[in-house]
Enzyme design. Structure first.
Site, mmCIF file in Angstrom:
data_model
loop_
_atom_site.group_PDB
_atom_site.id
_atom_site.type_symbol
_atom_site.label_atom_id
_atom_site.label_comp_id
_atom_site.label_asym_id
_atom_site.label_seq_id
_atom_site.Cartn_x
_atom_site.Cartn_y
_atom_site.Cartn_z
ATOM 1 N N ALA A 65 -3.122 10.324 4.353
ATOM 2 C CA ALA A 65 -2.084 11.310 4.619
ATOM 3 C C ALA A 65 -2.683 12.713 4.587
ATOM 4 O O ALA A 65 -3.806 12.928 4.128
ATOM 5 C CB ALA A 65 -0.967 11.190 3.587
ATOM 6 N N GLY A 110 -2.600 6.217 2.664
ATOM 7 C CA GLY A 110 -1.516 5.800 3.541
ATOM 8 C C GLY A 110 -1.964 4.928 4.690
ATOM 9 O O GLY A 110 -1.176 4.127 5.209
ATOM 10 N N GLU A 113 -1.950 1.551 3.275
ATOM 11 C CA GLU A 113 -0.557 1.152 3.035
ATOM 12 C C GLU A 113 0.142 0.694 4.314
ATOM 13 O O GLU A 113 0.878 -0.304 4.304
ATOM 14 C CB GLU A 113 0.209 2.307 2.404
ATOM 15 C CG GLU A 113 -0.188 2.552 0.965
ATOM 16 C CD GLU A 113 0.614 3.659 0.326
ATOM 17 O OE1 GLU A 113 1.500 3.350 -0.480
ATOM 18 O OE2 GLU A 113 0.344 4.842 0.647
ATOM 19 N N GLU A 133 -5.396 7.217 -3.891
ATOM 20 C CA GLU A 133 -4.507 8.310 -4.289
ATOM 21 C C GLU A 133 -4.797 8.834 -5.696
ATOM 22 O O GLU A 133 -4.586 10.016 -5.982
ATOM 23 C CB GLU A 133 -3.041 7.864 -4.196
ATOM 24 C CG GLU A 133 -2.532 7.644 -2.789
ATOM 25 C CD GLU A 133 -2.770 6.241 -2.254
ATOM 26 O OE1 GLU A 133 -2.194 5.911 -1.203
ATOM 27 O OE2 GLU A 133 -3.543 5.475 -2.896
#
Length: 257
Positions: A65, A110, A113, A133
């Site tokens: 991200a 992300g 994910e 993260e």
């Protein structure tokens, strides 16, 4: 809003949704996530038999991200940002037909994910994955704490999330995070070979199978088995069931709709 970050390419009835922010290693920002939502819906409306999630360029699938955007978010803004990622992941998870994450290059945060929300994950031999993260003081916020344990097991997911490990493709395969590792030079041909193999299967049966498997993650065993029983029976009134069984008994290849 101009749409420049995500494009759709068609190969017969196979749709590729491609994140195209090469200069940012395909990192995800607000406009990109909103484009992804729109493009995923578009391919479903156009009846894709298989959806491929891909990243443009040679370096990254989706590197994560946009940290610059996240840095100064308030808690309420962070919740809205989380909702955007969750919405894309849910669209992949609930997509009517099979989805494949084509992981070539970096897939961190992300990016990993969103791959977890796909039905199948394959990787090139130069892929790197990780829920990283923790290294920036947060945790996965787009489903990683929930989907990763279901895929690699509880303790391995904890190790990956707690330590922020970056793992290569072979390690990812050993842990069950990807199902196949392919030499980089052969990656695209294998990707489309797998997609075409899926596209040639009976589409309604594939869709029903996906719905039934998803029930295993959403309901009790008893409820999931009840769903499977109903779904199984429903296929006995379809062209593909009649054709598939007739072709088997006649020792020929079936001609599915």
């Amino acid at each position: 809003m101009s749409e420049t970050n995500v494009r759709v390419e068609w190969h017969n009835n196979i749709a590729s949704v491609i994140v195209d922010r090469v200069d940012s290693l395909n990192a995800l920002n607000v406009s990109t996530l909103r484009e992804m939502e729109k493009k995923i819906d578009q391919t479903a409306d156009e009846k894709a038999d298989v959806l491929l999630l891909r990243g443009a360029g040679d370096e990254a699938f989706i590197a994560g991200a946009d940290i610059g955007y996240m840095q100064d978010l308030s808690t309420s803004e962070a919740e809205e940002w989380g909702d955007l990622g969750h919405n894309v992941a849910k669209k992949l998870e609930n997509y009517p037909m099979p989805t494949i994450a084509a992981i070539d290059g970096y897939a961190f945060g992300g990016g990993t994910e969103l791959s977890l929300a796909c039905d199948i994950r394959i990787a090139s031999d130069d892929a790197m994955l990780g829920q990283t993260e923790i290294e920036i003081g947060i945790i996965p916020g787009w489903g990683g704490t929930q989907r990763l344990p279901r895929i690699v097991g509880d303790e391995m997911a904890r190790r990956m999330i707690y330590l922020g490990e970056r793992i290569d493709a072979e390690t990812a395969k050993q842990r069950g995070l990807v199902s196949e590792v392919i030499p980089n030079a052969e990656f695209e041909s294998r990707l489309f070979g797998l997609a075409e193999e899926l596209a040639n299967k009976p589409s309604f049966a594939l869709q029903t199978a996906k719905q039934s498997i998803n029930q295993a993650h959403e309901a009790s065993l008893e409820a999931g088995l009840a769903h499977e029983k109903r779904a199984f029976a429903s296929l006995f009134d379809t062209h593909d069931q009649k054709e598939g069984m007739t072709a088997f008994l006649e020792d020929r290849n079936p001609e599915f709709e």
